[in-house]
Write a protein that holds these residues in place. Structure first.
Motif, PDB file in Angstrom:
ATOM      1  N   GLN A   1       0.835  -1.202   0.000  1.00  0.00           N
ATOM      2  CA  GLN A   1       0.000   0.000   0.000  1.00  0.00           C
ATOM      3  C   GLN A   1       0.870   1.253   0.000  1.00  0.00           C
ATOM      4  OE1 GLN A   1      -3.008   0.089   3.015  1.00  0.00           O
ATOM      5  NE2 GLN A   1      -3.776   2.094   2.443  1.00  0.00           N
ATOM      6  N   ALA A   2       1.976   1.228   0.735  1.00  0.00           N
ATOM      7  CA  ALA A   2       2.867   2.398   0.793  1.00  0.00           C
ATOM      8  C   ALA A   2       3.450   2.718  -0.576  1.00  0.00           C
ATOM      9  CB  ALA A   2       3.982   2.147   1.801  1.00  0.00           C
ATOM     10  N   THR A   3       3.877   1.683  -1.302  1.00  0.00           N
ATOM     11  CA  THR A   3       4.474   1.943  -2.614  1.00  0.00           C
ATOM     12  C   THR A   3       3.420   2.444  -3.605  1.00  0.00           C
ATOM     13  OG1 THR A   3       4.216  -0.415  -3.173  1.00  0.00           O
ATOM     14  CG2 THR A   3       6.352   0.301  -2.346  1.00  0.00           C
ATOM     15  N   ASP A   4       2.186   2.018  -3.442  1.00  0.00           N
ATOM     16  CA  ASP A   4       1.119   2.530  -4.305  1.00  0.00           C
ATOM     17  C   ASP A   4       0.897   4.019  -4.049  1.00  0.00           C
ATOM     18  OD1 ASP A   4      -1.187   1.903  -6.193  1.00  0.00           O
ATOM     19  OD2 ASP A   4      -2.278   2.766  -4.491  1.00  0.00           O
ATOM     20  N   ARG A   5       0.940   4.427  -2.787  1.00  0.00           N
ATOM     21  CA  ARG A   5       0.771   5.851  -2.448  1.00  0.00           C
ATOM     22  C   ARG A   5       1.971   6.674  -2.932  1.00  0.00           C
ATOM     23  NH1 ARG A   5      -1.717   5.576   3.750  1.00  0.00           N
ATOM     24  NH2 ARG A   5      -3.767   4.724   3.123  1.00  0.00           N
ATOM     25  N   ILE A   6       3.161   6.111  -2.835  1.00  0.00           N
ATOM     26  CA  ILE A   6       4.349   6.814  -3.333  1.00  0.00           C
ATOM     27  C   ILE A   6       4.247   7.030  -4.834  1.00  0.00           C
ATOM     28  CG2 ILE A   6       6.841   6.580  -3.697  1.00  0.00           C
ATOM     29  CD1 ILE A   6       6.943   5.139  -0.961  1.00  0.00           C
ATOM     30  N   PHE A   7       3.744   6.027  -5.532  1.00  0.00           N
ATOM     31  CA  PHE A   7       3.555   6.163  -6.979  1.00  0.00           C
ATOM     32  C   PHE A   7       2.610   7.320  -7.290  1.00  0.00           C
ATOM     33  CE2 PHE A   7       0.891   5.144 -10.683  1.00  0.00           C
ATOM     34  CZ  PHE A   7       1.861   5.169 -11.680  1.00  0.00           C
ATOM     35  N   ARG A   8       1.559   7.471  -6.506  1.00  0.00           N
ATOM     36  CA  ARG A   8       0.608   8.557  -6.728  1.00  0.00           C
ATOM     37  C   ARG A   8       1.229   9.913  -6.447  1.00  0.00           C
ATOM     38  NH1 ARG A   8      -4.575   6.229  -6.989  1.00  0.00           N
ATOM     39  NH2 ARG A   8      -4.595   4.043  -6.323  1.00  0.00           N
ATOM     40  N   CYS A   9       2.220   9.935  -5.558  1.00  0.00           N
ATOM     41  CA  CYS A   9       2.849  11.199  -5.184  1.00  0.00           C
ATOM     42  C   CYS A   9       3.947  11.620  -6.164  1.00  0.00           C
ATOM     43  CB  CYS A   9       3.437  11.107  -3.775  1.00  0.00           C
ATOM     44  SG  CYS A   9       2.212  10.918  -2.464  1.00  0.00           S
ATOM     45  N   CYS A  10       4.794  10.666  -6.570  1.00  0.00           N
ATOM     46  CA  CYS A  10       5.959  11.055  -7.384  1.00  0.00           C
ATOM     47  C   CYS A  10       6.251  10.098  -8.532  1.00  0.00           C
ATOM     48  CB  CYS A  10       7.199  11.237  -6.505  1.00  0.00           C
ATOM     49  SG  CYS A  10       7.700   9.751  -5.609  1.00  0.00           S
TER      50      CYS A  10
END
Length: 308
Positions: free
Chosen positions: A184-193
């Motif tokens: 889930q964290a890497t999915d959110r990071i993808f959305r950010c940068c």
């Protein structure tokens, strides 16, 4: 290259002695040795599809690893004794030199040849009934890649394939529960940068088993928000790399490069080192001039770094 030529070449390399060609006479479970597989391939129907070396390599690797299992899917011969299904599995037996058990059907209706293997191929992601399954499947492939490089003095083995069959994928997921922890964290990071989730997830999962798991929280948080980063921060450099990234990771070289720079960024973060340029380098070679199985792998100028 025709399947017959391929078999002849493999037989010369492994010096197999062939008995008089005999197709199987009865349906059932057969013990298939490399010699038997090579013999049966001589009955291959000429209209059969062209051999996929990638598919054969994957099957042979599974056989060598002891991961090939007896299933309900048979090798099939039609009523005229011609092989109509199973050429890839039999070729993999020849290449691997491993004896396996296979179901064999004889006397199949020749008219069924046109509908063999025309269905939807099963993919591991169809069996990963969890959130972020595509990213998790990609991360598991990247971890296999990292382990293969580490066992090969930092270089990519020429026969390495990212694709996995269903069972090895599920087994690896059991062995690496960390990939679910950070999915889930890497999915959110993808959305950010825009950092590709699969290689980043592989790095975070390995870092959780590394020497500095206590630093993962800050690393993940700063990748998300970009706050309190100096101009030489490896996290800032990695965020910029993601924002500059526009293409998918379709090419082997793209996957290797992205994974390599992510490992470098994490390792620099653990050592509190500043970084001015974040890259993973390849030789300037023309990919089209390399043999098919070596494309994207022999151009590595540097060894793949190991996650701290």
């Amino acid at each position: 290259m025709s399947s017959g030529t391929l078999v002849e070449r493999e037989l010369r390399s492994s010096q197999l002695s062939l008995p008089t060609p005999l197709a199987p006479q009865a349906s059932g479970v057969h013990v298939v040795t490399p010699q038997i597989a090579a013999t049966w391939l001589q009955f291959n129907r000429p209209e059969n599809r062209r051999i996929s070396q990638r598919a054969v390599a994957g099957l042979a690797a599974a056989m060598l690893a002891g991961e090939y299992l007896l299933t309900h899917q048979p090798i099939a011969f039609d009523a005229h004794g011609r092989l109509i299904d199973g050429q890839h599995r039999l070729t993999a037996v020849v290449q691997s030199g491993i004896t396996v058990q296979m179901w064999v059907i004889t006397g199949a209706d020749p008219d069924t040849f046109g509908v063999v293997d025309t269905g939807l191929a099963r993919r591991p992601t169809q069996f990963l009934r969890i959130k972020h399954s595509t990213n998790i499947h990609g991360a598991l492939g990247m971890i296999r890649f990292a382990e293969a490089c580490q066992a090969n003095d930092g270089q990519v083995p020429e026969t390495f394939q990212f694709a996995m069959d269903v069972k090895p994928c599920l087994d690896m997921l059991t062995a690496w529960p960390e990939v679910q922890d950070y999915a889930q964290a890497t999915d959110r990071i993808f959305r950010c940068c825009r950092l590709p989730p699969a290689p980043l997830l592989a790095v975070l999962a390995q870092a959780a088993r590394g020497n500095y798991p206590e630093l993962l929280g800050t690393f993940v948080a700063r990748l998300k928000d970009g706050a309190e980063l100096s101009t030489t921060s490896p996290i800032l450099a990695l965020r910029r790399r993601g924002m500059e990234h526009r293409n998918g990771l379709r090419a082997f070289k793209d996957r290797v490069t992205m994974y390599g720079v992510m490992v470098k960024a994490w390792n620099a973060h653990t050592q509190d080192n500043g970084i001015s340029c974040l890259k993973f380098t390849f030789h300037d070679v023309e990919e089209a001039g390399l043999p098919e199985q070596r494309k994207g792998s022999t151009g590595m100028r540097e060894r793949m770094p190991v996650v701290n």
